[in-house]
Design a protein around this motif. Sequence first.
Motif, PDB file in Angstrom:
ATOM      1  N   ARG A   1      78.077  36.183  96.909  1.00 41.97           N
ATOM      2  CA  ARG A   1      79.383  35.915  97.521  1.00 41.97           C
ATOM      3  C   ARG A   1      79.363  34.708  98.472  1.00 41.97           C
ATOM      4  NH1 ARG A   1      80.293  39.238 101.020  1.00 41.97           N
ATOM      5  NH2 ARG A   1      78.353  40.422 101.042  1.00 41.97           N
ATOM      6  N   PRO A   2      78.917  33.557  98.018  1.00 40.23           N
ATOM      7  CA  PRO A   2      78.896  32.390  98.912  1.00 40.23           C
ATOM      8  C   PRO A   2      80.300  31.900  99.238  1.00 40.23           C
ATOM      9  CG  PRO A   2      78.400  31.705  96.673  1.00 40.23           C
ATOM     10  CD  PRO A   2      78.431  33.211  96.653  1.00 40.23           C
ATOM     11  N   ASP A   3      80.441  31.391 100.438  1.00 36.17           N
ATOM     12  CA  ASP A   3      81.697  30.748 100.829  1.00 36.17           C
ATOM     13  C   ASP A   3      81.668  29.262 100.477  1.00 36.17           C
ATOM     14  OD1 ASP A   3      82.884  33.056 102.275  1.00 36.17           O
ATOM     15  OD2 ASP A   3      81.115  32.781 103.530  1.00 36.17           O
ATOM     16  N   VAL A   4      80.460  28.696 100.498  1.00 37.65           N
ATOM     17  CA  VAL A   4      80.281  27.269 100.215  1.00 37.65           C
ATOM     18  C   VAL A   4      79.103  27.108  99.257  1.00 37.65           C
ATOM     19  CG1 VAL A   4      79.787  24.980 101.165  1.00 37.65           C
ATOM     20  CG2 VAL A   4      81.148  26.616 102.486  1.00 37.65           C
ATOM     21  N   ILE A   5      79.304  26.316  98.213  1.00 37.76           N
ATOM     22  CA  ILE A   5      78.230  25.952  97.291  1.00 37.76           C
ATOM     23  C   ILE A   5      78.086  24.439  97.336  1.00 37.76           C
ATOM     24  CG2 ILE A   5      77.427  25.924  94.898  1.00 37.76           C
ATOM     25  CD1 ILE A   5      79.156  28.381  94.391  1.00 37.76           C
ATOM     26  N   VAL A   6      76.876  23.957  97.598  1.00 37.67           N
ATOM     27  CA  VAL A   6      76.634  22.520  97.615  1.00 37.67           C
ATOM     28  C   VAL A   6      75.840  22.160  96.365  1.00 37.67           C
ATOM     29  CG1 VAL A   6      75.796  20.552  98.928  1.00 37.67           C
ATOM     30  CG2 VAL A   6      76.499  22.633 100.130  1.00 37.67           C
ATOM     31  N   THR A   7      76.398  21.273  95.555  1.00 37.51           N
ATOM     32  CA  THR A   7      75.778  20.847  94.311  1.00 37.51           C
ATOM     33  C   THR A   7      75.850  19.329  94.216  1.00 37.51           C
ATOM     34  OG1 THR A   7      75.743  21.201  91.910  1.00 37.51           O
ATOM     35  CG2 THR A   7      77.906  21.175  92.981  1.00 37.51           C
ATOM     36  N   GLN A   8      75.730  18.787  92.988  1.00 36.47           N
ATOM     37  CA  GLN A   8      75.727  17.334  92.846  1.00 36.47           C
ATOM     38  C   GLN A   8      76.371  16.914  91.526  1.00 36.47           C
ATOM     39  OE1 GLN A   8      73.396  15.223  90.661  1.00 36.47           O
ATOM     40  NE2 GLN A   8      73.285  17.075  89.409  1.00 36.47           N
ATOM     41  N   SER A   9      76.825  15.680  91.483  1.00 29.18           N
ATOM     42  CA  SER A   9      77.397  15.112  90.254  1.00 29.18           C
ATOM     43  C   SER A   9      76.828  13.723  89.992  1.00 29.18           C
ATOM     44  CB  SER A   9      78.926  15.038  90.366  1.00 29.18           C
ATOM     45  OG  SER A   9      79.316  14.305  91.521  1.00 29.18           O
ATOM     46  N   GLN A  10      75.665  13.454  90.590  1.00 31.55           N
ATOM     47  CA  GLN A  10      75.068  12.123  90.468  1.00 31.55           C
ATOM     48  C   GLN A  10      74.220  11.973  89.223  1.00 31.55           C
ATOM     49  OE1 GLN A  10      71.648  10.916  91.270  1.00 31.55           O
ATOM     50  NE2 GLN A  10      72.049   8.802  91.823  1.00 31.55           N
ATOM     51  N   CYS A  11      73.537  13.071  88.818  1.00 27.46           N
ATOM     52  CA  CYS A  11      72.573  12.972  87.722  1.00 27.46           C
ATOM     53  C   CYS A  11      72.451  14.322  87.024  1.00 27.46           C
ATOM     54  CB  CYS A  11      71.215  12.512  88.261  1.00 27.46           C
ATOM     55  SG  CYS A  11      69.894  12.518  87.038  1.00 27.46           S
ATOM     56  N   ASP A  12      72.839  14.394  85.754  1.00 24.88           N
ATOM     57  CA  ASP A  12      72.820  15.659  85.027  1.00 24.88           C
ATOM     58  C   ASP A  12      71.418  16.137  84.675  1.00 24.88           C
ATOM     59  OD1 ASP A  12      75.530  15.828  85.141  1.00 24.88           O
ATOM     60  OD2 ASP A  12      75.892  15.136  83.091  1.00 24.88           O
ATOM     61  N   VAL A  13      70.414  15.252  84.765  1.00 21.86           N
ATOM     62  CA  VAL A  13      69.057  15.667  84.421  1.00 21.86           C
ATOM     63  C   VAL A  13      68.207  15.929  85.665  1.00 21.86           C
ATOM     64  CG1 VAL A  13      69.165  14.361  82.269  1.00 21.86           C
ATOM     65  CG2 VAL A  13      68.093  13.323  84.268  1.00 21.86           C
TER      66      VAL A  13
END
Length: 308
Positions: free
Chosen positions: A85-97
């Motif tokens: 149940r996270p309130d915030v998820i930090v991810t990326q869109s710079q590099c799919d690999v």
Amino acid sequence: MPSQRIVTLLPSATEIVCALGFEDRLVGRSHECDYPPSVTRLPALTAPTFDVEGTSAEIDARVRDLVGRALSVYRVDAATLAELRPDVIVTQSQCDVCAVSMSDVETAVSRWIGARPTIVSLAPRRLEDVWKDIETVATALGAPERGVELADRLKRRCAEIEKRASTLSEHPSVACVEWIEPLMGAGNWIPEMVAMAGGVNLFGKAGEHSPYVQFDDLARHDPEIVLLAPCGFPIERTMKEFALLKGKPAWAGMKAAREGRVFVADGNHYFNRSGPRLVESVEILAEIVHPEVFRFGHEGSAWRRVSA
């Protein structure tokens, strides 16, 4: 603002959240998040969809095959993510690999019932983008002032090195290698870091993806320094791969090899993680490029000179 539950799905994001003072709010991480070491107690919510063991050439072939078939390089444990149940998820869109993509995360939360988490996606290409990402994460966590303070502190440390290096008369040419087979130079923020440390970067442009490099081009440019820091590889793994370059007929005649200025750095923890420890990466470069001036204590643990 009530205490938020945070999930970070790439190592640099985990380091940013912890450097901002929010480690106690982390409830989940990616399989690659291992710094600070205390975060390894958290459940890992991602895993690669391919065998990560083998040579750089074998790994490259597997990733190319997945990408060529429009398949994800990583999987997200959607069920455990929902349970946390996270309130915030930090991810990326710079590099799919490099890590779980934004689309992978969106797919994982698309069927959630009720409140959806805030998804913060990072896409840095230059150092300035990294500092802005720190402020973006801090703002999403309700503490924008912490982001400004941390970013300013990191920028000052880099500026101090750059100022001192700029006064030096020698600026040796540097070839940074981000992958060994196929051979790749280092782009994005690394050319800026080389310049800050007082070197002249030979391959890769600031703000652009890392370029493929033919070995003949490497030999023709004849760099004064060669730094091997493959993405995701610790020092020992890179040392094993070094034989691929050392075995090239033209290698021994290159200036860096002749003068003993070939180095291996921890490309897993430094250089390729777009977080606070890019400052340590600048320090590593400064120690390598101008050892007569800079000593930060990273030799041995973060980088080594190799027998060429």
